[in-house]
Design an enzyme around this catalytic site. Structure first.
Site, mmCIF file in Angstrom:
data_model
loop_
_atom_site.group_PDB
_atom_site.id
_atom_site.type_symbol
_atom_site.label_atom_id
_atom_site.label_comp_id
_atom_site.label_asym_id
_atom_site.label_seq_id
_atom_site.Cartn_x
_atom_site.Cartn_y
_atom_site.Cartn_z
ATOM 1 N N HIS A 102 -22.137 22.932 -18.772
ATOM 2 C CA HIS A 102 -21.334 24.295 -18.706
ATOM 3 C C HIS A 102 -20.133 23.999 -18.796
ATOM 4 O O HIS A 102 -18.864 23.978 -20.679
ATOM 5 C CB HIS A 102 -22.199 25.673 -18.819
ATOM 6 N N TYR A 153 -16.380 23.850 -22.451
ATOM 7 C CA TYR A 153 -15.201 24.774 -22.170
ATOM 8 C C TYR A 153 -14.082 23.602 -21.801
ATOM 9 O O TYR A 153 -13.026 24.480 -21.870
ATOM 10 C CB TYR A 153 -15.201 25.432 -20.211
ATOM 11 N N HIS A 197 -25.606 25.670 -32.935
ATOM 12 C CA HIS A 197 -24.585 26.547 -32.366
ATOM 13 C C HIS A 197 -23.699 25.594 -32.010
ATOM 14 O O HIS A 197 -22.826 25.805 -32.050
ATOM 15 C CB HIS A 197 -25.642 26.892 -30.379
ATOM 16 N N PHE A 198 -24.206 24.479 -31.648
ATOM 17 C CA PHE A 198 -23.159 23.100 -31.239
ATOM 18 C C PHE A 198 -22.149 23.014 -32.038
ATOM 19 O O PHE A 198 -21.321 22.011 -31.774
ATOM 20 C CB PHE A 198 -23.568 22.842 -29.853
ATOM 21 N N HIS A 199 -23.200 23.055 -33.227
ATOM 22 C CA HIS A 199 -22.188 21.705 -34.249
ATOM 23 C C HIS A 199 -21.060 23.322 -34.535
ATOM 24 O O HIS A 199 -20.435 23.104 -35.598
ATOM 25 C CB HIS A 199 -23.024 21.588 -35.626
ATOM 26 N N ARG A 217 -35.607 20.691 -31.455
ATOM 27 C CA ARG A 217 -34.671 19.584 -31.350
ATOM 28 C C ARG A 217 -35.297 18.180 -30.720
ATOM 29 O O ARG A 217 -36.105 18.140 -29.434
ATOM 30 C CB ARG A 217 -33.283 20.831 -30.716
ATOM 31 N N ARG A 218 -33.791 17.530 -30.673
ATOM 32 C CA ARG A 218 -34.325 16.771 -29.738
ATOM 33 C C ARG A 218 -35.887 15.330 -29.828
ATOM 34 O O ARG A 218 -36.433 14.828 -29.256
ATOM 35 C CB ARG A 218 -34.231 17.068 -28.208
HETATM 36 FE FE1 HAS Z 1 -22.639 27.011 -25.952
HETATM 37 C C1 HAS Z 1 -25.399 25.734 -25.466
HETATM 38 C C2 HAS Z 1 -24.306 29.986 -24.245
HETATM 39 C C3 HAS Z 1 -19.808 29.206 -26.260
HETATM 40 C C4 HAS Z 1 -21.102 24.337 -26.876
HETATM 41 N N1 HAS Z 1 -23.756 25.194 -25.932
HETATM 42 C C5 HAS Z 1 -24.772 24.417 -25.880
HETATM 43 C C6 HAS Z 1 -25.229 23.382 -26.079
HETATM 44 C C7 HAS Z 1 -23.790 22.926 -26.256
HETATM 45 C C8 HAS Z 1 -23.148 23.963 -26.620
HETATM 46 C C9 HAS Z 1 -22.867 21.632 -26.500
HETATM 47 O O1 HAS Z 1 -26.788 30.949 -22.627
HETATM 48 C C10 HAS Z 1 -26.292 22.425 -26.143
HETATM 49 C C11 HAS Z 1 -26.212 21.806 -25.425
HETATM 50 C C12 HAS Z 1 -27.545 20.556 -24.818
HETATM 51 O O2 HAS Z 1 -27.453 19.556 -25.583
HETATM 52 O O3 HAS Z 1 -28.626 21.696 -24.125
HETATM 53 N N2 HAS Z 1 -21.770 28.829 -25.213
HETATM 54 C C13 HAS Z 1 -22.875 30.351 -24.982
HETATM 55 C C14 HAS Z 1 -21.987 31.277 -24.752
HETATM 56 C C15 HAS Z 1 -20.823 30.676 -25.235
HETATM 57 C C16 HAS Z 1 -20.706 29.870 -25.869
HETATM 58 C C17 HAS Z 1 -22.174 32.815 -24.078
HETATM 59 N N3 HAS Z 1 -21.292 26.996 -26.716
HETATM 60 C C18 HAS Z 1 -19.803 27.474 -26.682
HETATM 61 C C19 HAS Z 1 -18.840 26.797 -26.847
HETATM 62 C C20 HAS Z 1 -19.441 25.182 -27.131
HETATM 63 C C21 HAS Z 1 -20.721 25.158 -26.899
HETATM 64 C C22 HAS Z 1 -17.471 27.443 -26.746
HETATM 65 C C23 HAS Z 1 -18.332 23.749 -27.161
HETATM 66 C C24 HAS Z 1 -17.351 23.588 -27.805
HETATM 67 N N4 HAS Z 1 -24.253 27.411 -24.751
HETATM 68 C C25 HAS Z 1 -24.875 29.220 -25.095
HETATM 69 C C26 HAS Z 1 -25.614 29.045 -24.224
HETATM 70 C C27 HAS Z 1 -26.695 27.730 -24.079
HETATM 71 C C28 HAS Z 1 -25.154 26.656 -25.120
HETATM 72 C C29 HAS Z 1 -27.100 30.011 -23.041
HETATM 73 C C30 HAS Z 1 -28.102 26.511 -24.073
HETATM 74 C C31 HAS Z 1 -29.445 27.211 -24.723
HETATM 75 C C32 HAS Z 1 -30.447 26.470 -24.528
HETATM 76 O O4 HAS Z 1 -31.244 27.190 -24.573
HETATM 77 O O5 HAS Z 1 -30.161 25.287 -24.626
HETATM 78 C C33 HAS Z 1 -19.475 32.076 -25.487
HETATM 79 O O6 HAS Z 1 -18.811 31.013 -24.454
HETATM 80 C C34 HAS Z 1 -18.698 32.029 -26.740
HETATM 81 C C35 HAS Z 1 -17.538 33.243 -26.743
HETATM 82 C C36 HAS Z 1 -17.351 33.539 -27.928
HETATM 83 C C37 HAS Z 1 -16.641 34.094 -29.023
HETATM 84 C C38 HAS Z 1 -15.767 34.074 -29.921
HETATM 85 C C39 HAS Z 1 -14.200 34.733 -30.030
HETATM 86 C C40 HAS Z 1 -13.847 34.415 -31.032
HETATM 87 C C41 HAS Z 1 -12.794 33.624 -31.623
HETATM 88 C C42 HAS Z 1 -12.331 33.586 -32.278
HETATM 89 C C43 HAS Z 1 -11.009 34.797 -32.504
HETATM 90 C C44 HAS Z 1 -10.946 34.574 -34.274
HETATM 91 C C45 HAS Z 1 -9.572 34.686 -34.872
HETATM 92 C C46 HAS Z 1 -9.718 34.681 -36.501
HETATM 93 C C47 HAS Z 1 -8.089 35.245 -34.506
HETATM 94 C C48 HAS Z 1 -16.652 35.347 -27.919
HETATM 95 C C49 HAS Z 1 -11.400 33.384 -30.044
HETATM 96 C C50 HAS Z 1 -9.574 36.108 -37.012
HETATM 97 C C51 HAS Z 1 -9.964 35.734 -38.627
HETATM 98 C C52 HAS Z 1 -10.377 36.569 -40.012
HETATM 99 C C53 HAS Z 1 -10.825 36.032 -41.370
HETATM 100 C C54 HAS Z 1 -11.320 37.576 -38.508
#
Ligand code: HAS
Length: 565
Positions: free
Chosen positions: A237, A241, A388-390, A453-454
């Site tokens: 995890h 980050y 999700h991860f794509h 998957r997998r």
């Molecule tokens: Fe995830 C599984 C939970 C973020 C990558 N994640 C994965 C896997 C990968 C991955 C690779 O809780 C699969 C691993 C595998 O092979 O099994 N993930 C989260 C949570 C977040 C999160 C809570 N993941 C990421 C990020 C990744 C990533 C970042 C890669 C870089 N993830 C999980 C969970 C799993 C999981 C479970 C396991 C599931 C399972 O069952 O196996 C959080 O960090 C996300 C927080 C993000 C936000 C968005 C903030 C938005 C921003 C953009 C602002 C935009 C602006 C533009 C300013 C709250 C900062 C505005 C413009 C306009 C026009 C409106």
């Protein structure tokens, strides 16, 4: 430093304050970026072929296996491209902000780290290509690969530690010479990223060195599977980050300059990075919510901590909007959202990153769904997670890395972004985003419909449920073609910027934003690393000590290795 010159190149405003990278640093940075591009190329070929096979468009000729290509794709993209690219990018910011160059000793350490990572990658790749390591990028036991694959991976990790030590050494030297001063924001964030990385990789290093290598060499017959998966996700995890934080560095530090604005705050980004160090590690169980052998209490605790690690991303969203608004209003924007119209969408260095930000909003929401314990039962190990991860690493992070390349190359090579290349950068971003729309949205939907998957392509003996998945599979296949074209375009752009674009004749600065002056200095406590590392250790022990002790003391007999491919 004073800006001496500002000019338009290919639709991008570039600035020159006389800064040039030291040639030795330039070679080091380019070596890292070049190797990462090689990895993305191999990863893309494997990605296209496995993508078309998995969606029923092609059948692979018999010596090439689906899982083999999936392993090559995952290892090259998720582990090798990212690690080399990130380290190269961090070196560039360290050199730029801490005195203009890396000193000889850290540079030598960095080179040793680089060669170790290259040798490790070559070993692991050979074993994947000979089909002796089709264990996917998570290399879950009891699937057993050739020992050289694990040894290669261990070398990559140890090499990356040396890169971290090089970054720490440059930073400490600067701190000693500037007592009582907050370090430049880029350097601070680079150190935080590498602190997170060093703590996180202890888990995977322990798994590989103490469990997988002895087991694959035949020194022990059996492996404690639950423990190995736990050590992997202790690392897995924070790994995500480690991918995200360099993108955040670019958003916080470089983007404000590119849009002609200022960094909203000098303290808030530092606090977000500290929160990532604290909370990204004790959350690995959210990848193991469906596994037996871990008591629900510990899963629940880590789910709560996962919700906390969402906060620094929400803070980042807030800070970015504030930066955009300040920049837009300074340029005369009117109305509630009029500032959006003042953003330089015609500049590929911004556009690619912005599209990444927009995609991160639904991607992050998906993450929160995954982390919601009971909801994870619906999506776990379905194609939803692949979607999700794509959207996260392959869209938000990758698009930002593309933007970083467009920004960094002119400074490194002294070559211009021509109008054509800038336009191509925009087209490339659109193709990439479309590819992800075609691929990731259907993945989410078909995941909810139950597609695992997998797993390789199958119609489950023409089961009627599977017939409902077919249209989504077709779209995913089309998405993988778009993305392959996207990688080729990206490689064309960086090769052009590296070797062929017209020379600028004068140095092009690596754009770094100035902080919007609020009269506040960042609190120096944010720079007391011992406190943050100490608290991280405490939190990690609370989250992991008892369940891991249980896995060891009440260990099952363990599993022999399997070669299922
Ligand atoms: Fe995830 C599984 C939970 C973020 C990558 N994640 C994965 C896997 C990968 C991955 C690779 O809780 C699969 C691993 C595998 O092979 O099994 N993930 C989260 C949570 C977040 C999160 C809570 N993941 C990421 C990020 C990744 C990533 C970042 C890669 C870089 N993830 C999980 C969970 C799993 C999981 C479970 C396991 C599931 C399972 O069952 O196996 C959080 O960090 C996300 C927080 C993000 C936000 C968005 C903030 C938005 C921003 C953009 C602002 C935009 C602006 C533009 C300013 C709250 C900062 C505005 C413009 C306009 C026009 C409106």
């Amino acid at each position: 430093m004073e800006i001496q010159d500002r000019s338009i190149q290919g639709g991008c405003t570039v600035e020159n304050n006389g800064f040039m990278f030291n040639p030795k640093d330039r070679t080091l940075i380019l070596a890292h970026l070049g190797f990462s591009f090689l990895a993305i190329f191999i990863g893309a070929i494997a990605g296209l072929l496995q993508g078309l096979e998995r969606t029923g468009y092609i059948s692979l000729p018999s010596p090439i296996g689906y899982y083999q290509l999936l392993t090559a794709h995952g290892v090259m993209m998720a582990l090798i491209f990212t690690t080399f690219f990130i380290i190269g990018f961090l070196y560039s910011g360290m050199a730029r902000t801490l005195g203009g160059n890396l000193q000889p000793r850290p540079r030598a350490t960095a080179w040793i780290g680089y060669y170790m990572m290259v040798v490790g990658t070559v070993l692991a790749t050979i074993k994947i290509l000979t089909n002796d390591a089709s264990v996917l990028y998570t290399f879950y036991a009891p699937l057993k690969a050739d020992p050289l694959f694990y040894i290669g991976m261990a070398l990559v990790v140890v090499g990356s530690w040396l890169s971290g030590f090089a970054i720490f050494a440059v930073y400490w030297k600067w701190r000693r010479a500037h007592k009582g001063e907050p370090s430049p924001l880029f350097a601070y964030m680079s150190v935080a990223t590498m602190v997170l990385w060093q703590i996180a990789t202890i888990g995977v290093a322990a798994e590989v060195v103490f469990q997988l290598i002895p087991w694959s060499l035949g020194w022990v017959d059996r492996i404690n599977v639950e423990l190995s998966r736990t050590l992997f996700w202790y690392f897995g995890h924070p790994l995500v980050y480690f991918w995200l934080l360099p993108a955040y560095i670019y958003w916080y530090v470089n983007v404000p300059k590119i849009i002609g604005g200022k960094i909203f705050s000098d303290s808030l980004p530092r606090l977000t990075f500290v929160l990532f160090i604290l909370y990204s590690i004790p959350v690995g169980f959210h990848h193991q919510l469906m596994e037996p052998g871990i008591a629900p209490l510990w899963k629940f605790l880590q789910v709560v901590l996962t919700m906390i690690v969402v906060i620094p991303s929400l803070m980042t969203a807030f800070a970015l909007m504030a930066t955009f608004e300040l920049a837009g209003r300074a340029k005369g924007a009117k109305g509630l959202f009029g500032f959006f119209r003042k953003l330089p969408f015609h500049d590929a260095r911004f556009f690619a990153a912005f599209v990444g930000m927009v995609i991160f909003i639904p991607a992050g929401a998906g993450g929160i769904i995954n982390a919601s314990y009971q909801l994870d039962q619906v999506v776990h190990n379905t194609l939803w997670i692949t979607g999700h991860f794509h959207l996260t690493v392959a869209s938000t992070v990758a698009l930002t890395f593309f933007a970083i390349s467009y920004t960094l190359f002119p400074s490194l090579t002294g070559r211009q972004i021509t109008p054509f290349i800038n336009k191509l950068g925009i087209v490339h971003t659109v193709i990439w985003a479309l590819g992800m729309v075609f691929m990731s949205i259907p993945m989410h939907i078909v995941g909810l419909l139950g597609e695992p998957r997998r797993t390789a392509y199958t119609t489950y003996m023409d089961h009627p449920v599977v017939a409902g998945w077919e249209p989504y599979r077709k779209l995913m296949g089309i998405g993988s073609v778009f993305l392959f074209v996207g990688v080729l375009l990206f490689l064309y752009i960086v090769i052009y910027l590296w070797f062929f674009a017209p020379r600028t004749g004068k140095p092009v600065d690596f754009p770094l934003g100035d902080v919007h002056d609020t009269g506040h200095r960042p609190p120096l406590i944010l720079e007391r690393w011992s406190i943050w590392v100490g608290l991280t250790v405490v939190l990690t022990l609370i989250a992991y000590l008892v369940p891991v002790a249980n896995m060891i003391y009440h260990a099952p007999p363990g599993s022999i290795g399997f070669r299922s491919w």
